[in-house]
Design an enzyme around this catalytic site. Structure first.
Site, mmCIF file in Angstrom:
data_model
loop_
_atom_site.group_PDB
_atom_site.id
_atom_site.type_symbol
_atom_site.label_atom_id
_atom_site.label_comp_id
_atom_site.label_asym_id
_atom_site.label_seq_id
_atom_site.Cartn_x
_atom_site.Cartn_y
_atom_site.Cartn_z
ATOM 1 N N GLU A 60 1.160 -1.192 0.193
ATOM 2 C CA GLU A 60 -0.027 -0.241 -0.345
ATOM 3 C C GLU A 60 0.486 1.346 -0.023
ATOM 4 O O GLU A 60 0.491 2.253 -0.849
ATOM 5 C CB GLU A 60 -0.831 -0.063 1.123
ATOM 6 C CG GLU A 60 -2.057 -0.740 1.063
ATOM 7 C CD GLU A 60 -2.096 -2.563 1.024
ATOM 8 O OE1 GLU A 60 -0.723 -2.462 1.427
ATOM 9 O OE2 GLU A 60 -3.054 -3.189 1.217
ATOM 10 N N HIS A 129 -10.152 -5.208 11.455
ATOM 11 C CA HIS A 129 -11.109 -5.169 9.648
ATOM 12 C C HIS A 129 -12.463 -3.932 9.701
ATOM 13 O O HIS A 129 -13.285 -4.206 8.658
ATOM 14 C CB HIS A 129 -11.113 -6.195 8.962
ATOM 15 C CG HIS A 129 -9.213 -6.307 8.573
ATOM 16 N ND1 HIS A 129 -9.052 -8.050 7.837
ATOM 17 C CD2 HIS A 129 -8.289 -6.169 8.837
ATOM 18 C CE1 HIS A 129 -8.262 -8.221 8.041
ATOM 19 N NE2 HIS A 129 -7.383 -6.862 8.103
#
Lengths: 328, 447
Positions: A60, A129
């Site tokens: 990322e 998450h």
């Protein structure tokens, strides 16, 4: 008017902007060959080719930085994070590069980039998450932060975000992708960043919210109307930086009461900021202390029953609205 | 009605007080103003005075105990009156108190107790002769009558901001209505209920009809529509036939402006550079005189006289092609400085034609000053539905005979046009006499 899903609305926005402006490109994990983890980029590889729809490795920080560099030299990147939880790995590029380069270069570099992906809880994704990143991002000067609730707003805001000359963080929702709504077919939709929308009108209590919680708030409003004879004004912020404070104040001045709803944690969040705006600008309009409905102040549990307890619900919102209306 | 005796906050820093001594015992009769107990504050020992009369029915807090400000310490009521609900409140309170350590810190100074409270109440009673008996029983900081939304803690009324604002706009005293919110908080619905209640109940002087500027203290007059007597109806009818539809008559008086002008010079010599005009003093005085003669602050309304709760002064301002009267709201509740600032702003914007409609509508009395045009005296035409207008001439140096001697004085002539349906000669004369008295002895205005 066509009824489409939030997912399709985002796909339309991406496609339309890529057709309109060839400097727009999409990069992220699985966005090309796999059509995106949530199929938001469906058919885009086929139409625009691998130079403009680019699969990235699971890195990322790297591809977010690639996006910032591309934006600095004239392209308009759209960086997709598979979810905003993974964007934590890239946050240095978002905050220390994208948000600051315009100021640090003395205005020589704009960074017209969109960081997008789903945020918030879905179903049993546990502590790492299920996070709502909006307050973290809204804290940073130099960023704009959008979190649309409906297909229409998703399309209109994403198109505005792509055209914006500054970095925009765009928070979608895994549970929002299948939400359906009307979106005009042959019409350019541009929702200005920083404009709220009153999703339901009422005179008795203002419910301010954004993103997925708009739907909970609307459910609560229907119950309030049917069971409590309370008509709620539901204000969908749509953007949380900048916040459309005047629309919120106008509503509160009518209803004299406010409930602020958001999915994430209670400390230092968007609602905490809004409470300050309301008490300062509309103190004399208040008939009750402002109520806030948020997720509980804990890491998200995995267990389904506990997860349900942590997240705000239409029942919580109704209870808060009754409280500020002094209904016992 | 039972009267609570509470631990009063007698200094700004006082959070708790120690009950030194009960001056009377349970069962003793109490008259209003009697000293019932002595308490020790953080600064001094002070007397607690009873505002209500009756019998000391219950001593809730015993001698030697220290309790927080606002705690119920005793109950005064009629011998046969039901005080059960209060007693249960007291029990709840004592449960809390029992856990607190009594403070024994000795205090050396003694200051006079809060004698100002009853004195002030008495003065108000005298001044407002036409106030109702209800108003005379207004709660004080020491002893609180029950059944209102008043909180005992420091005497502050708990009310939501919007309830406060609405009550101020509507002229409703928050202390007179009950709060339905948590902890007795007065909320919007309570104010709305009070507004819907018949006039006179909780409703003090209402400003709603006139609207306008921010409130300055409590209104001093009361909105009230009083049915006209048969005689008054006849006066209204006959005089309107003669000079109609607003039958004017005129009263003129000459005022010695010497002291008022001296006062103005002194004020304007102050270092802060703020300048007050003669007209500001006139406006202030006219407003104050209206409070003392509410009949002039009224309107003819069919077969009744509408008394106005607010004193809103129209200021006649000549503008190109005509004249306009911006309204100085609540002039009776504003100081000279504020009157000066606001009227200057209104006049300036009137000349610039920048007034909003609500800024030139709804006056209850008007003042027109042509002194600056060199006019000695004149009569002005009433602006309906006001009942009177004051026409002010130039202040001139004139020979005046005083004690057989001719001396030079600064004199001003004012003429009041009155609507005879509302204001008779005697009332108008009394108003002008007050006006003259105040202008000639401006220092008396501070009384």
């Amino acid at each position: 008017m066509a009824v489409i899903t939030y997912r399709e609305a985002l796909n339309q926005a991406l496609r339309e902007e890529m057709v309109r402006d060839e400097s727009v490109f999409l990069i992220g994990e699985e966005v090309a060959e796999y059509d995106g983890a949530y199929k938001v980029s469906k058919n885009l590889l086929e139409e625009f080719g691998e130079w403009r729809v680019r699969d990235a490795p699971i890195a990322e920080l790297g591809f977010a930085g690639l996006g910032v560099g591309a934006a600095m030299v004239g392209l308009r990147p759209i960086v997709e994070f598979m979810t905003w939880n993974f964007a934590l790995l890239a946050i240095d590029q978002v905050i220390n590069s994208a948000a600051k380069l315009y100021q640090m270069s003395g205005g020589q570099y704009n960074v017209p980039i969109v960081f997008r992906g789903p945020g918030g809880a879905a179903l049993m994704l546990a502590a790492q998450h299920s996070q709502s990143p909006e307050p973290w991002l809204a804290y940073v000067p130099g960023l704009k932060v959008c979190s649309p609730a409906t297909p229409y707003d998703a399309k209109g805001l994403l198109k505005s975000a792509v055209r914006d000359n500054d970095p925009v963080c765009f928070i979608e929702g895994e549970l929002l992708y299948n939400v359906k709504g009307e979106v005009p077919e042959d019409e350019e939709i541009l929702v200005p960043i920083g404009s709220a929308d009153v999703k339901r009108q009422g005179d008795d209590v203002t419910i301010v919210t954004y993103g997925k919680m708009v739907h909970e708030a609307l459910r609560a409003a229907e119950t309030l109307s049917a069971e409590d004879e309370v008509e709620a004004d539901v204000v969908d912020l749509r953007s949380v930086r900048p916040i459309d404070v005047p629309t919120v104040l106008a509503s509160v001045r009518t209803t004299n009461r406010a409930v602020i709803v958001e999915e994430g944690w209670p400390v230092a969040n968007i609602g905490a900021q809004l409470v300050d705006d309301i008490q300062r600008e509309a103190f004399d309009a208040l008939d009750a202390p402002i109520a806030r409905v948020t997720g509980l102040d804990v890491p998200m549990p995995y267990a389904r029953n506990l997860e349900k307890l942590v997240l705000p619900s239409a029942e919580n919102i109704r209870a808060a609205a009754r409280e500020v209306c002094y209904i016992s | 009605m039972p009267t609570k005796v509470v631990m009063a906050q007698l200094s700004p820093t006082m959070e708790e007080g120690k009950l030194i001594e009960w001056k009377i015992s349970e069962g003793d009769a109490v008259a209003q103003g009697d000293i019932v107990a002595e308490i020790e504050t953080d600064k001094a020992n002070m007397d607690v005075e009873a505002m209500g009369a009756g019998v000391l029915r219950k001593i809730v807090v015993q001698e030697g105990a220290t309790v927080p400000v606002g705690t119920l310490i005793g109950i005064i009521a009629e011998p046969d009156e039901d005080i059960e609900s209060l007693l249960s409140e007291a029990e709840a309170a004592s449960a809390v108190v029992a856990t607190e350590e009594p403070s024994d810190a000795p205090e050396e100074t003694t200051a006079p107790a809060e004698t100002a409270v009853p004195d002030e109440a008495a003065a108000i009673d005298e001044a407002a002769a036409d106030e109702t008996a209800e108003a005379a029983e207004e709660p004080s900081a020491v002893v609180l009558p029950l059944e209102t939304g008043l909180e005992a803690e420091g005497g502050r009324v708990r009310a939501s901001p919007v309830a406060r604002k609405m009550a101020a706009q509507e002229g409703i005293e928050l202390g007179t209505i009950a709060g339905s919110g948590p902890g007795g908080r007065i909320v919007k619905a309570d104010v709305e209920a009070a507004m819907a209640a018949p006039a006179g109940a909780a409703r003090a002087p209402a400003a709603g009809a006139i609207g306008g500027a921010e409130p300055v203290g409590e209104p001093r007059l009361r909105d009230e529509r009083v049915e006209a007597s048969q005689m008054r109806k006849a006066i209204a009818r006959r005089l309107a036939e003669s000079i109609g539809p607003v039958p004017h008559f005129y009263l003129t008086i000459e005022v010695d402006m010497g002291r008022a002008l001296d006062m103005r010079s002194e004020l304007n010599a102050r270092a802060d550079g703020f300048k007050i005009g003669v007209n500001d003093i006139l406006l202030k005085t006219a407003a104050e005189a209206l409070v003392r003669h509410p009949q002039v602050n009224a309107s003819w309304d069919e077969d009744a006289i509408q008394f106005h709760g607010r004193v809103d002064l129209g200021i006649a301002v000549a503008v190109e092609g005509g004249l306009i009267t911006p309204v100085l709201r609540d002039a009776d509740r504003k100081g000279l400085r504020r009157i000066s600032l606001e009227s200057a702003d209104l006049i300036e914007r009137a000349r610039a034609r920048k007034l909003l409609p609500e800024e030139y509508q709804g006056a209850t009395f008007s003042v027109s000053n042509l002194g600056m045009f060199g006019i000695d005296e004149f009569t002005a035409v009433i602006n309906p539905p006001e009942a009177a207008i004051l026409a002010v001439g130039m202040t001139l140096e004139k020979p005046v005979i005083e004690g057989g001697e001719i001396t030079v004085r600064r004199r001003m002539r004012v003429t009041m046009s009155c609507d005879h349906r509302v204001v008779d000669g005697a009332i108008g004369s009394a108003y002008l006499a007050t006006l003259k008295e105040m202008l000639e002895n401006p220092l008396a205005m501070v009384l």
